[in-house]
Design a protein around this motif. Structure first.
Motif, mmCIF file in Angstrom:
data_model
loop_
_atom_site.group_PDB
_atom_site.id
_atom_site.type_symbol
_atom_site.label_atom_id
_atom_site.label_comp_id
_atom_site.label_asym_id
_atom_site.label_seq_id
_atom_site.Cartn_x
_atom_site.Cartn_y
_atom_site.Cartn_z
ATOM 1 N N ARG A 1 -7.169 -0.458 7.952
ATOM 2 C CA ARG A 1 -6.938 0.468 6.665
ATOM 3 C C ARG A 1 -6.098 -0.683 5.726
ATOM 4 O O ARG A 1 -6.050 -0.577 4.239
ATOM 5 C CB ARG A 1 -6.106 2.117 6.773
ATOM 6 N N LEU A 2 -5.080 -0.783 6.315
ATOM 7 C CA LEU A 2 -4.226 -1.288 5.857
ATOM 8 C C LEU A 2 -4.542 -3.278 5.199
ATOM 9 O O LEU A 2 -4.324 -3.386 4.292
ATOM 10 C CB LEU A 2 -2.748 -1.543 6.623
ATOM 11 N N LEU A 3 -5.469 -3.790 5.715
ATOM 12 C CA LEU A 3 -6.188 -4.419 5.562
ATOM 13 C C LEU A 3 -6.920 -4.495 4.287
ATOM 14 O O LEU A 3 -7.538 -5.807 3.424
ATOM 15 C CB LEU A 3 -7.131 -5.670 6.695
ATOM 16 N N ASP A 4 -7.044 -3.270 3.908
ATOM 17 C CA ASP A 4 -8.448 -3.255 2.904
ATOM 18 C C ASP A 4 -7.397 -3.080 1.305
ATOM 19 O O ASP A 4 -8.415 -2.577 0.592
ATOM 20 C CB ASP A 4 -8.885 -1.507 3.372
ATOM 21 N N SER A 5 -6.278 -2.769 1.395
ATOM 22 C CA SER A 5 -5.132 -2.462 0.026
ATOM 23 C C SER A 5 -6.075 -3.121 -1.055
ATOM 24 O O SER A 5 -5.973 -3.780 -2.221
ATOM 25 C CB SER A 5 -4.211 -2.430 0.265
ATOM 26 N N GLY A 6 -6.794 -4.458 -0.285
ATOM 27 C CA GLY A 6 -6.613 -5.920 -1.197
ATOM 28 C C GLY A 6 -5.355 -6.723 -2.475
ATOM 29 O O GLY A 6 -5.580 -7.174 -3.105
ATOM 30 N N ARG A 7 -4.516 -6.466 -1.656
ATOM 31 C CA ARG A 7 -3.409 -6.745 -2.169
ATOM 32 C C ARG A 7 -2.388 -8.148 -0.582
ATOM 33 O O ARG A 7 -0.908 -8.156 -0.818
ATOM 34 C CB ARG A 7 -1.891 -6.156 -2.459
ATOM 35 N N VAL A 8 -2.849 -7.599 0.426
ATOM 36 C CA VAL A 8 -2.220 -7.980 1.452
ATOM 37 C C VAL A 8 -2.531 -9.819 1.788
ATOM 38 O O VAL A 8 -3.941 -10.003 1.310
ATOM 39 C CB VAL A 8 -3.538 -7.784 2.910
ATOM 40 N N ARG A 9 -1.742 -10.936 1.434
ATOM 41 C CA ARG A 9 -1.633 -11.969 1.396
ATOM 42 C C ARG A 9 -1.636 -12.778 2.588
ATOM 43 O O ARG A 9 -2.006 -14.206 2.865
ATOM 44 C CB ARG A 9 -0.510 -12.687 -0.184
ATOM 45 N N LEU A 10 -0.612 -12.452 3.198
ATOM 46 C CA LEU A 10 -0.705 -12.733 4.594
ATOM 47 C C LEU A 10 -0.612 -11.997 5.661
ATOM 48 O O LEU A 10 -0.287 -10.927 5.936
ATOM 49 C CB LEU A 10 0.212 -13.970 4.957
ATOM 50 N N VAL A 11 -1.411 -12.319 6.807
ATOM 51 C CA VAL A 11 -0.758 -11.357 8.680
ATOM 52 C C VAL A 11 -0.015 -12.226 9.501
ATOM 53 O O VAL A 11 -1.168 -12.987 9.639
ATOM 54 C CB VAL A 11 -2.342 -10.958 8.956
ATOM 55 N N ALA A 12 0.269 -10.866 9.601
ATOM 56 C CA ALA A 12 1.511 -11.905 10.980
ATOM 57 C C ALA A 12 1.778 -11.781 12.402
ATOM 58 O O ALA A 12 1.930 -10.321 12.160
ATOM 59 C CB ALA A 12 2.440 -12.488 10.571
ATOM 60 N N PHE A 13 1.217 -11.560 13.291
ATOM 61 C CA PHE A 13 1.041 -10.677 14.635
ATOM 62 C C PHE A 13 1.838 -11.329 16.269
ATOM 63 O O PHE A 13 1.410 -12.599 16.020
ATOM 64 C CB PHE A 13 0.287 -9.522 14.851
#
Ligand code: C6P
Length: 430
Positions: free
Chosen positions: A182-194
């Motif tokens: 759901r958070l990925l789907d905002s269309g504004r995420v430029r990078l994921v870090a986990f």
């Protein structure tokens, strides 16, 4: 029954093993003999070192490699025309190739040496983040991150006006995939870090799934591999991660050296992180042309002997093989979890189905620092505190936990020593 039992079926009828022996294929006595530090006694008791997630002990081969460098061929690298400089350069660049092979990276230029995981993440936040992230963009992390994978992104957000988003996890310590998506789907995420393997919970995140979900939306991914690389085989091409960060000191190498893997095309497009010697092709007062990868990201004299020591650590680990390491440590974790579960008032924090290498816990009515101090008197070294993961502590409403973390040299006898010492803690506080 707690979620714990689903991961860690108790061993009902395992008889005690003779000192130094272990189930499985590993020759533990031989492995332990490689670690001079493990021979000592602490407060008159044999040292039981279970603080490996903080930093692991070093085999003789690593100590020798560093000592040989300084006594036989040390000089600055990449610069000299003399023999010692040439030998140091060959050894340093040889270690880079060892790291490439260890991670199965496609190109040796994709391996950047830093000071530690923290600096590797800061490099990406500063260089990649600074050049691509704008006001209103989002950086997505998880709620189980180490401070090293929170604070650099917060600093980036402060500088750029971007927002930090946080994917939550369950009481067991498992990431909630629907929330992540759901958070990925905002269309504004430029990078994921986990984080690949949580240092506070022991949760092993489904890295490939998380990366694929981000890539399906065109979002690059950084993996914090500080805790994972010593415990499981990592293949950056199979994972298809864009960046992977880890520290030498957690994988049997010296402290003061870190690694950043980055995909070549991304690294090539990124501006340098720091300016100085060794990262340039041509300098005039008007302008500087930067060196090619990997030098572009390695300004100044690096930790030459430390990098060579990391190479020796990987050679040493390869003689055992990470699959054998993982199997041994998994058996230890299961055994420890089953034994700890039998102690009344002991609560394990982090009961994910996929766990590795460590167990964090609280004992009712006893502060973790008191647990750690009393265990130390019994020769048992663990870590007590927030483990640089304060948001995880906040999630469970505790100030701190006690944490026992395993390395390939640990034995079931040492788990028994931990349990015995914990019983003493309980007696003292009864
Ligand atoms: N965790 C622990 O006791 P450095 O300090 O840069 O080598 O590693 C930072 C780091 C980053 N990510 C994770 C998941 C980590 O566990 C760590 C270091 C140690 O848990 C020291 S706080």
């Amino acid at each position: 029954m707690s979620a714990l039992h689903s991961v860690t079926a108790p061993h009902p009828a395992l008889p005690p093993l003779r000192e130094g022996l272990e189930r499985g294929d590993l020759d533990l006595a031989r492995i332990r003999a490689d670690f001079p530090i493990l021979r000592q006694r602490v407060h008159g008791k044999p040292l039981v070192y279970l603080d490996n997630a903080a930093s692991v002990q070093k085999p003789q081969a690593v100590i020798d490699a560093i000592s040989d460098c300084y006594s036989d061929y040390y000089a600055n690298i990449h610069r000299g025309v003399h023999l010692l400089s040439e030998r140091s350069t060959v050894a340093y660049e040889g270690a880079r190739e060892k790291v490439r092979a260890f991670l199965n990276a496609a190109h040796v230029q994709e391996i950047i040496f830093t000071r530690n995981t923290t600096e590797s993440i800061n490099l990406v936040a500063s260089s990649f983040g600074g050049s691509t992230v704008k006001a209103g963009d989002e950086i997505l992390i998880t709620a189980m991150e180490h401070h090293s994978n929170i604070v650099p992104w917060q600093m980036l957000c402060e500088r750029t006006g971007a927002l930090l988003k946080v994917a939550p996890f369950t009481d067991a310590g498992e990431l909630i995939l629907e929330e992540y998506e759901r958070l990925l789907d905002s269309g504004r995420v430029r990078l994921v870090a986990f984080v690949h393997l949580s240092n506070a919970l022991g949760t092993l995140n489904p890295a490939k799934t998380l990366i694929d979900l981000a890539h399906a939306r065109g979002i690059p991914v950084l993996v914090d591999g500080a805790q994972s690389v010593p415990h499981l085989a990592v293949d950056v091409q199979a994972l298809d991660c864009d960046f992977y960060a880890f520290s030498s000191h957690k994988i049997y190498g010296p402290s003061g050296v870190g690694v950043l893997y980055g995909k070549k095309a991304l690294l090539e497009a990124m501006p340098p992180y720091q300016g100085g010697g060794d990262m340039i092709r041509l300098v005039t007062f008007e302008k500087t042309e930067y060196a090619d990868l990997p030098n572009k990201f390695e300004a100044g004299t690096p930790n030459i002997a430390g990098v060579i020591g990391l190479g020796a650590a990987l050679d040493w680990l390869n003689t055992i093989g990470l699959d054998a390491v993982a199997a041994h440590e998994h058996a230890l974790l299961e055994y420890a979890t089953a034994q700890l579960s039998g102690i009344p008032g002991l609560n394990i924090m982090g009961t994910a189905r996929d766990k590795a290498a460590l167990v964090a816990f609280t004992l009712r009515g006893i502060h973790p620092h008191d647990i750690g101090t009393i265990l130390d008197r019994e020769g048992v070294a663990i870590r007590a505190g927030h483990h640089c993961a304060q948001p995880v502590m906040q999630r469970y409403g505790v100030p701190a936990t006690a944490r026992a973390s395993f390395a390939v040299y640990n034995t079931r006898d040492e788990v028994d020593a931990l349990i015995k010492a914990l019983c003493k803690v309980k007696e003292l506080f009864a």
